[in-house]
Design a protein around this motif. Structure first.
Motif, mmCIF file in Angstrom:
data_model
loop_
_atom_site.group_PDB
_atom_site.id
_atom_site.type_symbol
_atom_site.label_atom_id
_atom_site.label_comp_id
_atom_site.label_asym_id
_atom_site.label_seq_id
_atom_site.Cartn_x
_atom_site.Cartn_y
_atom_site.Cartn_z
ATOM 1 N N LEU A 1 0.726 -1.330 0.057
ATOM 2 C CA LEU A 1 -0.058 -0.071 -0.043
ATOM 3 C C LEU A 1 0.929 1.206 -0.116
ATOM 4 O O LEU A 1 0.669 2.293 -0.879
ATOM 5 C CB LEU A 1 -0.836 0.032 1.314
ATOM 6 C CG LEU A 1 -2.202 -0.580 1.099
ATOM 7 C CD1 LEU A 1 -2.869 -1.103 2.592
ATOM 8 C CD2 LEU A 1 -3.286 -0.041 0.378
ATOM 9 N N VAL A 2 1.999 1.339 0.961
ATOM 10 C CA VAL A 2 2.627 2.490 0.981
ATOM 11 C C VAL A 2 3.308 2.644 -0.462
ATOM 12 O O VAL A 2 3.723 3.863 -0.733
ATOM 13 C CB VAL A 2 3.671 2.453 2.249
ATOM 14 C CG1 VAL A 2 4.666 3.386 2.457
ATOM 15 C CG2 VAL A 2 2.899 2.157 3.434
ATOM 16 N N GLN A 3 4.103 1.541 -0.947
ATOM 17 C CA GLN A 3 4.943 1.648 -2.179
ATOM 18 C C GLN A 3 3.903 2.334 -3.484
ATOM 19 O O GLN A 3 4.559 2.937 -3.996
ATOM 20 C CB GLN A 3 5.453 0.290 -2.390
ATOM 21 C CG GLN A 3 6.581 0.072 -1.480
ATOM 22 C CD GLN A 3 7.314 -1.258 -1.725
ATOM 23 O OE1 GLN A 3 6.716 -2.172 -2.635
ATOM 24 N NE2 GLN A 3 8.463 -1.484 -1.139
ATOM 25 N N TRP A 4 2.768 1.673 -3.366
ATOM 26 C CA TRP A 4 1.837 1.886 -4.536
ATOM 27 C C TRP A 4 1.325 3.308 -4.577
ATOM 28 O O TRP A 4 1.447 4.262 -5.497
ATOM 29 C CB TRP A 4 0.819 0.879 -4.480
ATOM 30 C CG TRP A 4 -0.136 0.920 -5.876
ATOM 31 C CD1 TRP A 4 -1.172 1.816 -5.920
ATOM 32 C CD2 TRP A 4 0.246 0.473 -6.983
ATOM 33 N NE1 TRP A 4 -1.700 1.793 -7.093
ATOM 34 C CE2 TRP A 4 -0.835 0.662 -7.763
ATOM 35 C CE3 TRP A 4 1.161 -0.665 -7.330
ATOM 36 C CZ2 TRP A 4 -0.910 0.237 -9.403
ATOM 37 C CZ3 TRP A 4 0.804 -0.875 -8.967
ATOM 38 C CH2 TRP A 4 -0.094 -0.575 -9.558
ATOM 39 N N HIS A 5 0.781 3.783 -3.154
ATOM 40 C CA HIS A 5 0.001 5.168 -3.167
ATOM 41 C C HIS A 5 1.092 6.438 -2.493
ATOM 42 O O HIS A 5 0.887 7.453 -2.879
ATOM 43 C CB HIS A 5 -1.174 4.975 -2.309
ATOM 44 C CG HIS A 5 -2.152 4.119 -2.835
ATOM 45 N ND1 HIS A 5 -2.796 4.332 -3.943
ATOM 46 C CD2 HIS A 5 -2.586 2.651 -2.229
ATOM 47 C CE1 HIS A 5 -3.755 3.338 -3.838
ATOM 48 N NE2 HIS A 5 -3.564 2.443 -3.103
#
Length: 208
Positions: free
Chosen positions: A123-127
């Motif tokens: 989630l953190v890497q994507w957004h």
């Protein structure tokens, strides 16, 4: 990569006051985009441990300049133009000369879940948010989460045995976060972008 893991259940653009109630054992993810025109955001996260069903309340109140409030009333004003940025893999949380703020909110139902770290990192890497709020963490100490995602600062409410727990994390090089009230049941802060370039602060505030 499983898209169900990395796309929040709802994406919101913060144009006015936003409130939300999250119930224990109900996993929900939100990505809250704060428009570039926003000067600051007042954010309050409150836990209600003594209700019949443990729940969390979130309130966010944005402040715009008077000029941008007038522009926002025009149909052509592009307040929603940055939604695509939040969905682009690897997109920077600082995108223009005046940075956008992205808040990831997740009622995660326990950070000790075997799948949590894998999903959290995705989630953190994507957004690429610059503010993260986790509720129902079931953790007493949230510092390992801060190190895990390379964020700089943390306010936290420790879990009561295996119930509750709130972690509010941010990047101090991108935002200025001023605490208003930090108690064992509430985190209330003012968030402003961009962060001042001089006198950066980092640290952890924990409530038992």
């Amino acid at each position: 990569m499983n898209m169900e893991l990395i796309i929040p259940s709802q994406t919101v653009t913060l144009k006015s006051t936003f409130s939300l109630t999250l119930h224990e054992n109900e996993e929900r993810k939100f990505l809250i985009n704060v428009p570039l025109e926003t000067l600051r955001v007042a954010m309050n996260i409150r836990t209600y441990p003594y209700t019949l069903i443990h729940k969390y309340g979130l309130l966010m109140i944005p402040t715009l300049t008077e000029e941008d409030i007038r522009m926002a009333k025009c149909p052509s004003h592009p307040l929603l133009a940055h939604l695509e940025i939040s969905l682009a893999q690897g997109g920077s949380s600082i995108t223009y000369s005046k940075p956008e703020m992205k808040v990831l909110l997740w009622n995660c139902r326990g950070c000790n879940n075997p799948n949590f770290k894998r999903n959290f990192r995705a989630l953190v890497q994507w957004h690429n948010p610059n503010v993260i709020c986790l509720t129902e963490t079931k953790l007493v100490n949230h510092c390992p989460l801060l190190d895990f995602i390379k964020f700089t600062d943390l306010f936290e409410i420790s879990a009561d045995e295996y119930s509750g727990g709130v972690a509010f994390m941010w990047k101090s090089n991108e935002l200025e976060v001023d605490p208003i009230t930090i108690t064992s049941q509430e985190i209330h802060v003012n968030i402003q972008v961009p962060a001042p370039s001089i006198g950066e602060r980092s640290g952890t505030t924990r409530m038992p």
